[in-house]
Design a protein around this motif. Structure first.
Motif, mmCIF file in Angstrom:
data_model
loop_
_atom_site.group_PDB
_atom_site.id
_atom_site.type_symbol
_atom_site.label_atom_id
_atom_site.label_comp_id
_atom_site.label_asym_id
_atom_site.label_seq_id
_atom_site.Cartn_x
_atom_site.Cartn_y
_atom_site.Cartn_z
ATOM 1 N N LYS A 42 0.818 -1.211 0.000
ATOM 2 C CA LYS A 42 0.000 0.000 0.000
ATOM 3 C C LYS A 42 0.855 1.265 0.000
ATOM 4 C CE LYS A 42 -4.170 -1.669 -0.055
ATOM 5 N NZ LYS A 42 -5.067 -1.390 -1.231
ATOM 6 N N LEU A 43 1.978 1.227 0.706
ATOM 7 C CA LEU A 43 2.861 2.387 0.716
ATOM 8 C C LEU A 43 3.402 2.677 -0.687
ATOM 9 C CD1 LEU A 43 4.904 1.896 4.009
ATOM 10 C CD2 LEU A 43 3.039 3.493 3.592
ATOM 11 N N LEU A 44 3.771 1.608 -1.411
ATOM 12 C CA LEU A 44 4.251 1.798 -2.785
ATOM 13 C C LEU A 44 3.163 2.384 -3.677
ATOM 14 C CD1 LEU A 44 6.329 -1.426 -3.546
ATOM 15 C CD2 LEU A 44 7.155 0.828 -2.933
ATOM 16 N N GLN A 45 1.947 1.914 -3.499
ATOM 17 C CA GLN A 45 0.855 2.372 -4.345
ATOM 18 C C GLN A 45 0.567 3.856 -4.161
ATOM 19 O OE1 GLN A 45 -2.175 -0.477 -3.267
ATOM 20 N NE2 GLN A 45 -1.592 -1.886 -4.916
ATOM 21 N N LEU A 46 0.893 4.399 -2.973
ATOM 22 C CA LEU A 46 0.720 5.840 -2.763
ATOM 23 C C LEU A 46 1.586 6.628 -3.747
ATOM 24 C CD1 LEU A 46 0.737 6.122 1.146
ATOM 25 C CD2 LEU A 46 -1.222 6.395 -0.382
ATOM 26 N N PHE A 47 2.797 6.131 -4.011
ATOM 27 C CA PHE A 47 3.696 6.809 -4.943
ATOM 28 C C PHE A 47 3.294 6.562 -6.392
ATOM 29 C CE2 PHE A 47 6.156 6.694 -1.089
ATOM 30 C CZ PHE A 47 6.936 7.834 -1.129
ATOM 31 N N HIS A 48 2.576 5.472 -6.647
ATOM 32 C CA HIS A 48 2.233 5.089 -8.015
ATOM 33 C C HIS A 48 0.948 5.721 -8.513
ATOM 34 C CE1 HIS A 48 4.801 1.151 -7.727
ATOM 35 N NE2 HIS A 48 5.523 2.256 -7.756
ATOM 36 N N GLU A 49 0.167 6.324 -7.632
ATOM 37 C CA GLU A 49 -1.118 6.905 -8.023
ATOM 38 C C GLU A 49 -0.967 8.411 -8.204
ATOM 39 O OE1 GLU A 49 -4.130 5.829 -5.265
ATOM 40 O OE2 GLU A 49 -3.687 3.682 -5.345
ATOM 41 N N PRO A 50 -1.122 8.917 -9.416
ATOM 42 C CA PRO A 50 -0.947 10.353 -9.664
ATOM 43 C C PRO A 50 -1.839 11.220 -8.782
ATOM 44 C CG PRO A 50 -1.059 9.140 -11.733
ATOM 45 C CD PRO A 50 -1.397 8.161 -10.645
#
Length: 430
Positions: free
Chosen positions: A336-344
């Motif tokens: 989930k932490l990675l996905q924060l960076f991946h979502e514009p």
């Protein structure tokens, strides 16, 4: 934004190593995870993962970038004038007496810059800053030993600051301390970068984390702070992240505590400048309980430390480097932490995350579609001489459908330990 980092002769990084955050051509140019900043003709990666065996040098890559940051921020003010530099060269060969190199390509305010320096144990040997406004290279300054050359586009008190620059301090560091307006944005990029490296054995927040948390929550202690609204928004974002992580945390607050006048002992690790942090939990029968930070789990404290940096970075942009992202965190939480960076939508300013990990779940699709692109995966491996080699997964040209987790664990890409017999039984010592 970080485009590329180059380093040579730092700890186990004996030979020149290059880490690139430029996205590779993988046939998915419209991938929404990629950063497409103005002023750069290439897409950049929002996150990069470093894999490798224990003691292979993963942490040294982050440490080298952190060393460069500290040199920029501290060399002019804090390095002793006649003490040389705190160089950390490769110690297992004659490189121990050779200089070390550090260089970054970064994007600042839509313009590309390349800044670097070479230092020995005694002094700064070289330093340079180049830029590419409108796509054409300009030399802002170059330094070799005691000789400086300034480009015509670098306006400011260059000669005065050169006279203030010691042999063991960086010109960029001296320029920022003397308010050189043209160089402050470059200095600011280094200052904004955040590092979560190896923790001490004592469990708790690092000083930098506590300072960030104290700033974020201090609006609760004053009704007249002009920044109350902005800090309250940051605090609300922090609480939202903690709640979403399913830690049982409902709220967070900071209070002041006056130590008894007779008390002269050391401050608590969780009590900086008389402040204490409490987290609110749901208890039995619908009750709620405020627990002091020192009673929280290692996972909660780890996430809180990272979250204090995340809230600021996702709002303003910047670089976060985390050593062992999975430490005390559930694999799904790391995902989930990675996905924060991946979502514009959640990362509108193009914040970037560079981290080391052993979590192979991020390589596979057990938790759904693979969270990492193939160009976001890098490896470190040591040779027989103890030198670290850094290389990307894309060097192996894996197919899109290839099981990366299985391939990594099978040693297909290197960067895994070759294990002998870890425990011997009587009579088998030889």
């Amino acid at each position: 934004m970080l485009i590329q980092f180059r380093v040579e002769n730092h700890r186990s990084l004996r030979d020149e190593q290059v880490l690139s955050l430029v996205a590779a051509s993988l046939g998915d140019s419209k991938d929404p995870r990629l950063l497409r900043p103005q002023g750069l003709g290439e897409a950049l990666l929002p996150t990069v993962a470093l894999y490798g065996a224990n003691a292979s040098g993963k942490s040294n890559v982050l440490n080298a970038l952190g060393f460069m940051r500290e040199a920029v921020l501290r060399s002019h003010r804090f390095w002793e004038p006649e003490a040389g530099t705190p160089q950390e060269p490769f110690a297992l060969s004659n490189k121990v007496k050779a200089p070390s190199l550090y260089e970054v390509d970064i994007l600042v305010e839509g313009v590309r810059f390349r800044y670097g320096f070479v230092l020995s144990a005694e002094r700064i040997e070289e330093e340079w800053l180049h830029t590419w406004p409108h796509g054409r290279k300009q030399v802002l300054f170059e330094r070799e030993g005691d000789h400086f050359e300034f480009g015509k586009h670098l306006r400011g008190e260059n000669e005065i600051i050169r006279g203030l620059t010691r042999v063991n301090s960086l010109f960029l560091s001296a320029a920022a301390q003397n308010n050189h307006a043209a160089l402050l944005p470059i200095f600011g990029w280094f200052r904004a970068a955040r590092f979560e490296l190896h923790r001490s054995p004592l469990r708790g927040l690092e000083p930098s984390q506590f300072i960030a948390l104290r700033s974020m929550l201090s609006w609760q202690l004053s009704l007249f702070d002009e920044d109350n609204k902005a800090r309250q928004h940051a605090r609300d974002a922090l609480v939202h992240l903690l709640r979403a992580a399913d830690l049982g945390v409902l709220d967070i607050k900071v209070t002041t505590r006056e130590a008894p006048r007779s008390y002269r002992g050391p401050q608590s690790r969780f009590d900086t400048a008389g402040l204490e942090v409490f987290l609110r939990h749901q208890a039995e029968a619908g009750h709620e309980v405020w627990l002091p930070l020192e009673q929280e789990s290692a996972g909660t404290i780890t996430l809180l430390g990272i979250a204090t940096q995340l809230v600021h970075l996702l709002k303003h942009g910047g670089l976060l480097c985390v050593d062992e992202l999975e430490a005390s965190l559930h694999p799904m939480l790391g995902l989930k932490l990675l996905q924060l960076f991946h979502e514009p939508r959640r990362n509108p300013k193009g914040a970037q995350l560079l981290f080391t990990t052993h979590d192979t779940n991020l390589l596979g699709n057990v938790l759904g579609e693979s969270v990492l692109r193939r160009d976001q995966i890098w490896f470190t491996e040591k040779d027989r001489a103890g030198a670290t080699h850094l290389y990307p997964l894309t060097d192996f040209h894996p197919r899109k459908e290839e099981n990366l987790e299985r391939g990594y664990l099978q040693g297909r890409y290197g960067a895994v330990p070759f294990l002998g017999q870890l425990v011997t039984t009587p009579g088998e010592e030889n």
